[in-house]
Design a protein around this motif. Structure first.
Motif, PDB file in Angstrom:
ATOM      1  N   UNK A 103      -2.839  45.573  51.533  1.00  0.00           N
ATOM      2  CA  UNK A 103      -2.626  44.573  52.575  1.00  0.00           C
ATOM      3  C   UNK A 103      -1.304  44.771  53.294  1.00  0.00           C
ATOM      4  N   UNK A 104      -1.339  44.633  54.623  1.00  0.00           N
ATOM      5  CA  UNK A 104      -0.141  44.764  55.439  1.00  0.00           C
ATOM      6  C   UNK A 104      -0.341  43.969  56.720  1.00  0.00           C
ATOM      7  N   UNK A 105       0.769  43.650  57.360  1.00  0.00           N
ATOM      8  CA  UNK A 105       0.702  42.993  58.668  1.00  0.00           C
ATOM      9  C   UNK A 105       1.470  43.824  59.680  1.00  0.00           C
ATOM     10  N   UNK A 106       1.115  43.650  60.944  1.00  0.00           N
ATOM     11  CA  UNK A 106       1.758  44.363  62.037  1.00  0.00           C
ATOM     12  C   UNK A 106       2.683  43.402  62.770  1.00  0.00           C
ATOM     13  N   UNK A 107       3.929  43.800  62.928  1.00  0.00           N
ATOM     14  CA  UNK A 107       4.936  42.967  63.571  1.00  0.00           C
ATOM     15  C   UNK A 107       5.545  43.744  64.736  1.00  0.00           C
ATOM     16  N   UNK A 108       5.518  43.149  65.907  1.00  0.00           N
ATOM     17  CA  UNK A 108       6.152  43.752  67.088  1.00  0.00           C
ATOM     18  C   UNK A 108       7.539  43.152  67.252  1.00  0.00           C
ATOM     19  N   UNK A 109       8.545  44.007  67.240  1.00  0.00           N
ATOM     20  CA  UNK A 109       9.910  43.512  67.335  1.00  0.00           C
ATOM     21  C   UNK A 109      10.327  43.365  68.793  1.00  0.00           C
ATOM     22  N   UNK A 110      11.602  43.009  69.012  1.00  0.00           N
ATOM     23  CA  UNK A 110      12.085  42.742  70.367  1.00  0.00           C
ATOM     24  C   UNK A 110      12.094  43.979  71.240  1.00  0.00           C
ATOM     25  N   UNK A 111      12.187  45.153  70.647  1.00  0.00           N
ATOM     26  CA  UNK A 111      12.171  46.396  71.426  1.00  0.00           C
ATOM     27  C   UNK A 111      10.767  46.853  71.779  1.00  0.00           C
ATOM     28  N   UNK A 112       9.740  46.164  71.282  1.00  0.00           N
ATOM     29  CA  UNK A 112       8.368  46.522  71.584  1.00  0.00           C
ATOM     30  C   UNK A 112       7.713  47.427  70.557  1.00  0.00           C
ATOM     31  N   UNK A 113       8.446  47.853  69.538  1.00  0.00           N
ATOM     32  CA  UNK A 113       7.867  48.714  68.514  1.00  0.00           C
ATOM     33  C   UNK A 113       7.079  47.876  67.505  1.00  0.00           C
ATOM     34  N   UNK A 114       5.956  48.410  67.056  1.00  0.00           N
ATOM     35  CA  UNK A 114       5.114  47.731  66.075  1.00  0.00           C
ATOM     36  C   UNK A 114       5.433  48.293  64.696  1.00  0.00           C
ATOM     37  N   UNK A 115       5.820  47.393  63.785  1.00  0.00           N
ATOM     38  CA  UNK A 115       6.204  47.781  62.435  1.00  0.00           C
ATOM     39  C   UNK A 115       5.124  47.329  61.453  1.00  0.00           C
ATOM     40  N   UNK A 116       4.851  48.175  60.465  1.00  0.00           N
ATOM     41  CA  UNK A 116       3.892  47.845  59.404  1.00  0.00           C
ATOM     42  C   UNK A 116       4.659  47.325  58.199  1.00  0.00           C
ATOM     43  N   UNK A 117       4.396  46.078  57.792  1.00  0.00           N
ATOM     44  CA  UNK A 117       5.106  45.440  56.687  1.00  0.00           C
ATOM     45  C   UNK A 117       4.097  45.094  55.597  1.00  0.00           C
ATOM     46  N   UNK A 118       4.250  45.607  54.372  1.00  0.00           N
ATOM     47  CA  UNK A 118       3.315  45.266  53.281  1.00  0.00           C
ATOM     48  C   UNK A 118       3.349  43.770  52.972  1.00  0.00           C
ATOM     49  N   UNK A 119       2.195  43.204  52.721  1.00  0.00           N
ATOM     50  CA  UNK A 119       2.122  41.784  52.382  1.00  0.00           C
ATOM     51  C   UNK A 119       2.805  41.490  51.051  1.00  0.00           C
ATOM     52  N   UNK A 120       2.873  42.491  50.165  1.00  0.00           N
ATOM     53  CA  UNK A 120       3.548  42.283  48.884  1.00  0.00           C
ATOM     54  C   UNK A 120       5.041  42.037  49.057  1.00  0.00           C
ATOM     55  N   UNK A 121       5.599  42.418  50.208  1.00  0.00           N
ATOM     56  CA  UNK A 121       7.016  42.206  50.465  1.00  0.00           C
ATOM     57  C   UNK A 121       7.293  40.880  51.157  1.00  0.00           C
ATOM     58  N   UNK A 122       6.257  40.170  51.571  1.00  0.00           N
ATOM     59  CA  UNK A 122       6.423  38.945  52.345  1.00  0.00           C
ATOM     60  C   UNK A 122       6.306  37.739  51.411  1.00  0.00           C
ATOM     61  N   UNK A 123       7.325  36.893  51.397  1.00  0.00           N
ATOM     62  CA  UNK A 123       7.302  35.665  50.609  1.00  0.00           C
ATOM     63  C   UNK A 123       6.679  34.528  51.399  1.00  0.00           C
ATOM     64  N   UNK A 124       7.072  34.379  52.647  1.00  0.00           N
ATOM     65  CA  UNK A 124       6.567  33.291  53.489  1.00  0.00           C
ATOM     66  C   UNK A 124       6.649  33.728  54.940  1.00  0.00           C
TER      67      UNK A 124
END
Length: 550
Positions: A240-261
């Motif tokens: 499981x992972x989520x896609x996050x677009x930052x302020x510069x427009x780049x899309x980052x892949x973040x594992x759900x296991x690293x997300x607390x809330x």
């Protein structure tokens, strides 16, 4: 007489003023710690800044505003900061928490108001609280299951459901590693130790060898099954992972296991903000830390602090009371008792780090090493009790606070009217019976006064504990479901050391500053709670024996 009364009145006013000043200072301390620490749990709005940077295109920064202050052009020149030529005489300088440490390389940056072209607070901005790397800010783009995008009718609801599922899987993994697999490892060690003892006693015959091999094979089979279950859960959480677009427009892949809330601070109502504040505070109090102290919670440090204080109290109270009773009730007034009292007073003034060095040399190396040679020779050279741990930390602090308990108890014994002892002896009671039924019950409030002072000093000590058992990160609690349940040989975490580590050893002190204040507030509240409990018990006992004294 009137002059003496007027002087007495002045002293009463001075005493009352000193008490009021001390109380006010304590309340101000609590207010400072609460304001600086608890506001870190409140969902702060996230602002999108568009900057004035010629030739760089459209530059945007997504961040929380931590603080702002007015600075003059002369101050900027003195600091060596770069600024445009048309800068006004006074500008506002903002300290921004940009997060995204693993993307941008830093958590904070400063920004002048003259550099800002536009600012807005989009409701679609999401904040991710992670177990490592700090917060992440951006726009939620979707979910991934492995390499495939996850399709859902309500993608935000699906995100919260997947986060809850991931938290449950991580909890199951922690239970398998720390409880089930640890229990099997201890059973294997006990089985091997039993076999070694049978070999040494020449009782390891063919039947015993067959039983030993069968038991070991069964335990290894259970361990392999748990390892397979652990690997399966690990693979599921890593998919499981989520896609996050930052302020510069780049899309980052973040594992759900690293997300607390995950939350949308700019779109939250007041009720949702209070609910989020309560959940963040509960997470800080009951959760365990992650890769470092700045992520996760403080529960192991809370548990270690309270457990160490309780064990220290169980050791220091009997020793301090017995020493005080001997000095006041049995010892004669001679050079020896005067020497003992001088030694007790001097021990109260010894620096705490000296007690830590003594505890390391006497308790850990001498007593602990001797216990390992006598009772745990099969585990050497790996020490069992010959290494810093909870037991030695508690004994070291008991030695540190022993003079406080002795002095307080002896003063309580001295306040008991001699007529009570004489009346008891006149009625035929022995000195021991008088001590047990008359003297000690009346001295209990004074004993509890000594306990209050001892708890207040021991709970805040840090320097000696760094030598005799406290560590930055303990993999498991000193108490668990594995026999003997209370493991006095284990290292533990402490709130005082956690404050020191966050304030002085953290690579990102600005991000950890709210946690320093929150942890300090937690330590003060724990000490206050322990003291209030002892004071309430002392008050009840004092009222109970008041009529007897009168």
């Amino acid at each position: 007489m009137n002059k003496w009364m007027r002087a007495s009145e002045r002293w009463r006013w001075l005493t009352g003023g000193a008490v009021a000043f001390s109380l006010l200072a304590f309340l101000l301390l609590l207010a400072l710690l609460g304001w600086q620490g608890l506001r870190g749990f409140w969902p702060q709005p996230v602002t999108l800044f568009t900057l004035n940077q010629a030739g760089a295109g459209k530059v945007q920064v997504l961040a929380e505003v931590v603080s702002s202050n007015q600075v003059s052009r002369q101050q900027l020149e003195a600091s060596g900061a770069s600024f445009p030529a048309n800068l006004p005489d006074s500008v506002t300088r903002y300290l921004l928490k940009t997060g995204n440490r693993d993307f941008a390389g830093f958590d904070f940056r400063t920004l002048l108001s003259s550099d800002i072209r536009q600012r807005q607070q989009p409701e679609e901005v999401i904040v991710l609280q992670r177990r490592s790397g700090g917060n992440a800010y951006g726009w939620f783009e979707g979910l991934l299951d492995g390499t495939q995008p996850l399709i859902a009718r309500d993608i935000n609801t699906a995100l919260q459901q997947r986060l809850q599922q991931t938290r449950e899987q991580l909890g199951q993994m922690a239970d398998i590693r720390l409880r089930q697999m640890a229990r099997i490892n201890m059973q294997l060690d006990a089985l091997d130790q039993q076999a070694e003892e049978q070999r040494a006693e020449h009782r390891f015959d063919a039947q015993q060898q067959s039983i030993y091999q069968a038991d070991r094979v069964e335990l290894q089979r259970q361990f392999v099954r748990l390892a397979a279950r652990l690997a399966l859960l690990s693979n599921e959480t890593e998919r499981g992972a989520l896609l996050l677009r930052d302020a510069s427009g780049k899309v980052q892949r973040i594992p759900l296991a690293q997300v607390v809330a995950a939350w949308y601070p700019n779109a939250m109502s007041t009720g949702e903000k209070w609910q989020h504040f309560a959940s963040q505070l509960w997470h800080f109090v009951h959760d365990s830390p992650a890769e470092n102290q700045s992520e996760g919670g403080a529960f192991p440090a809370i548990f270690g602090t309270v457990l160490m204080v309780v064990l220290m109290s169980l050791v220091v109270m009997p020793l301090g009371v017995v020493a005080a009773v001997w000095l006041h009730e049995y010892a004669r007034r001679n050079a020896l008792t005067r020497l003992v009292r001088i030694a007790v007073v001097n021990l109260a003034g010894v620096p705490s780090i000296v007690y830590g060095v003594f505890g390391l040399g006497f308790f850990v190396w001498l007593i602990g090493g001797t216990l390992d040679q006598l009772f745990f020779p099969s585990t050497l050279p790996n020490p069992t009790f010959g290494t810093p741990g909870l037991l030695w930390a508690s004994l070291t602090l008991a030695l540190l606070t022993l003079p406080v308990v002795i002095v307080a108890t002896e003063e309580g014994l001295a306040r008991i009217p001699p007529t009570l002892r004489q009346g008891s002896l006149a009625l035929g009671a022995t000195q021991a019976e008088t001590l047990w039924h008359i003297t000690l019950p009346l001295a209990v409030p004074a004993m509890l006064t000594g306990l209050i002072l001892a708890v207040a000093r021991a709970a805040g000590e840090t320097a000696p504990l760094m030598l005799v058992g406290v560590v930055k990160m303990a993999p498991e609690l000193p108490v668990d479901a594995i026999f003997p349940y209370l493991h006095l040989d284990r290292k533990f975490m402490h709130l005082g050391f956690q404050i020191y580590d966050l304030a002085f050893q953290s690579p990102n002190t600005e991000a950890d500053r709210p946690l320093v204040y929150a942890t300090a507030l937690l330590l003060v509240c724990i000490v206050l709670g322990l003291n209030l409990a002892a004071m309430g018990l002392r008050h009840r006992l004092r009222e109970r024996y008041r009529t007897l004294v009168q």
